[in-house]
Enzyme design. Sequence first.
Site, short mmCIF file in Angstrom:
data_model
loop_
_atom_site.label_atom_id
_atom_site.label_comp_id
_atom_site.label_asym_id
_atom_site.label_seq_id
_atom_site.Cartn_x
_atom_site.Cartn_y
_atom_site.Cartn_z
N ARG A 176 0.84 -1.21 0.00
CA ARG A 176 0.00 0.00 0.00
C ARG A 176 0.87 1.26 0.00
O ARG A 176 0.57 2.23 -0.70
CB ARG A 176 -0.95 0.00 1.20
CG ARG A 176 -2.03 -1.08 1.12
CD ARG A 176 -2.99 -1.02 2.28
NE ARG A 176 -3.83 0.17 2.25
CZ ARG A 176 -4.59 0.58 3.26
NH1 ARG A 176 -4.60 -0.09 4.40
NH2 ARG A 176 -5.34 1.66 3.15
N CYS A 234 -1.22 5.77 9.24
CA CYS A 234 -1.54 4.50 8.58
C CYS A 234 -2.65 4.79 7.60
O CYS A 234 -2.65 5.83 6.94
CB CYS A 234 -1.90 3.43 9.61
SG CYS A 234 -3.29 3.87 10.67
#
Length: 284
Positions: A176, A234
Amino acid sequence: MDTLMDVSALHARMASGQRTVLLDVRWALGDPEGRAHYLEGHIPGAVYVDLPTELAEPAEPARGRHPLPSRDKFQAAARRWGISADDVVVAHDDAGNTSAARLWWMLRNAGFRSVCLLDGGLAAWRQAGLPLQAGPVEAVPGNVTLAGGGMGVIDAAQAADWANRGVLLDARAGERYRGEIEPVDPRAGHIPGAVSAPTAGNLDDAGRFLPAERLRLRFSRLGVDAATPTAVYCGSGVTAAHEIAALEIAGIPAALFPGSFSEWSNDVSRPVATGAEPGGAAAG
């Protein structure tokens, strides 16, 4: 209070009758059945905490997928879970504390210091051969009063400039960060200047936190030590709290960007970088 409590210490507390509030925060991206898993079996006396509704407000683009709740809402939830001023709170989940750390961080941020994570979570309890309880647990309401400002917090503007003054860690999975996949947020990649530090690297194969010295080595290789201004994000501010717990174990203070990449990527004026390097290939 220490960041972690092991299963033997928790079991001893429970056996001796010491007041302990056990909170089960089972939640995972893509698995909405945390409560059902809890009802099938949990540590005796543990109260279920629903992360999406009790540890977050509804998603909104300007604040991300899991905006922090108001102090009043969070205090009402903490009292509903049975927390009073002098209690010891032990939070856990069934995924290496990657979701329970959100509750740990929120209580710490609210000025409640007597909270820790059960190292290894529910898996460690099971491995020790200890019993589970099925069904719900309703707590006697507590009277805790919460505040705010107990932990470092940064916003998107500070995140944009953080690499110029310290290290900004991205706690998401490497793919990611690199922009190879993005299952939930509008754009793929990372905040320019951020360093990849996947949360999974904080844990051993059993889902327990690495010892402090190994965590210090891990973070030093990423350019972080106790003297380095450090911040973490995050996807939505959940697993970043786990990274902050790992940093605390290593003796390194760090701030949280609560909106994280879900907030950042929703603002088309903010650039996103791709690739394995902090600068990456930036795009608007």
